[in-house]
Scaffold this active site. Structure first.
Site, short mmCIF file in Angstrom:
data_model
loop_
_atom_site.label_atom_id
_atom_site.label_comp_id
_atom_site.label_asym_id
_atom_site.label_seq_id
_atom_site.Cartn_x
_atom_site.Cartn_y
_atom_site.Cartn_z
N SER A 1 -0.86 -7.21 -3.89
CA SER A 1 -0.99 -7.87 -5.19
C SER A 1 -1.73 -9.19 -5.04
O SER A 1 -2.43 -9.40 -4.04
CB SER A 1 0.40 -8.10 -5.79
OG SER A 1 1.12 -9.03 -5.01
N GLU B 1 -1.01 1.38 -9.04
CA GLU B 1 -0.41 2.21 -10.10
C GLU B 1 -1.48 2.94 -10.89
O GLU B 1 -1.15 3.75 -11.76
CB GLU B 1 0.41 1.33 -11.05
CG GLU B 1 1.65 0.71 -10.39
CD GLU B 1 2.33 -0.29 -11.31
OE1 GLU B 1 3.16 0.13 -12.14
OE2 GLU B 1 2.02 -1.50 -11.22
#
Ligand code: HPA
Length: 271
Positions: A213, A87
């Site tokens: 992640s 992001e």
């Protein structure tokens, strides 16, 4: 005092004022797995946007709030959604919630994610106990000056995923008659899914699953002295092992197995 510890003080003071006092376990709930937070009793929920020094997350399937309360008799603080490196957040921002959990007194975290299966014996919908990881993101949240009060300059990663917790999860899965695969999670930066060639490389390198992640969060957990249980939901076979990949399939699979996932985590917490 470092900037980081000052920031953490502000964040934890804010959370304590909101009634978040004793915390045993931090939970980081991945794509489609956030519903577990809805089962927390006497819940206090706080949107990430209200929390000092928290970023905001906007990925589909990530609700973006902190939920505190009791789950399986344990005091838990759950991240319903997380921050991702892809992001555009720094590794420090991505891992700030883990720092916060350690600062507010958690002794352990449970990290969960959606992942692509690299191991050819895996099937979409399988749950996988993470026994170890490969940090393939090209970055590390601990790069930079080390604050010795937070943890050591060169943290040991030999037992980053706490063996004792892995053993409990195996026992619980067996008792629930749930197939719990296990293996090595390889963390990529994303946001692209991997290429088939990258997946062949990952398999040769020893990965059983790939995702975007977790590895940076677990590095900070190890640095902070937190115990870790990691569980992946294998939402799809990785690139080259099925015709194509898309986020809708990832969400669909988590939707299908979230019941099993929730029961496994709750019973493991109880143990
Ligand atoms: N690759 C990376 N991340 C993922 C995948 C994948 O195949 N599936 C779910 N998250």
């Amino acid at each position: 005092m470092t900037n980081l510890s000052e920031m953490l003080k502000e964040t934890t003071s804010f959370l304590k004022e909101k009634g978040i006092k004793e915390v045993e376990f931090g939970l980081i709930l991945g794509s489609g797995l956030g519903e577990l937070a809805d089962e927390i009793e006497d819940a206090i929920a706080i949107p990430f946007a209200e929390i000092p020094h928290f970023a905001v997350s906007a990925v589909v399937g990530h609700a973006g709030k902190l939920v505190y309360g009791t789950l399986s008799g344990r005091k838990v603080l759950a991240m319903q959604g997380r921050f991702h490196y892809y992001e555009g957040h720094s590794m420090q921002t991505v891992t700030y919630p883990v720092r916060m959990m350690a600062a507010i007194g958690a002794h352990s975290i449970i990290v969960t994610n959606a992942a692509g299966g690299v191991n050819e014996s895996f099937t979409p919908g399988n749950l996988m106990l993470i026994t170890d990881h490969i940090n393939f993101t090209g970055d590390n949240p601990l790069i930079g000056e080390n604050d010795d009060e937070m943890g050591p300059r060169f943290p040991d990663m030999s037992h980053a995923y706490t063996p004792e917790y892995a053993e409990i999860a195996r026992k619980v899965a067996k008792a629930q008659d749930v197939l719990l695969q296990e293996g090595v999670y390889m963390g990529y930066s994303g946001p692209t899914y991997e290429t088939p060639a990258e997946i062949r490389m990952s398999r040769v390198m020893g990965a059983d699953a790939v995702g975007m992640s977790t590895v940076s969060e677990v590095i900070v957990a190890a640095h902070s002295g937190l115990k870790v249980l990691g569980i992946s939901c294998i939402t799809n076979l990785a690139a080259g092992m099925q015709s194509s990949l898309n986020h809708a399939e990832v969400v669909e699979t988590t939707e299908r197995v979230k019941g099993q996932f929730k029961e496994l985590v709750k019973a493991t917490l109880a143990e």
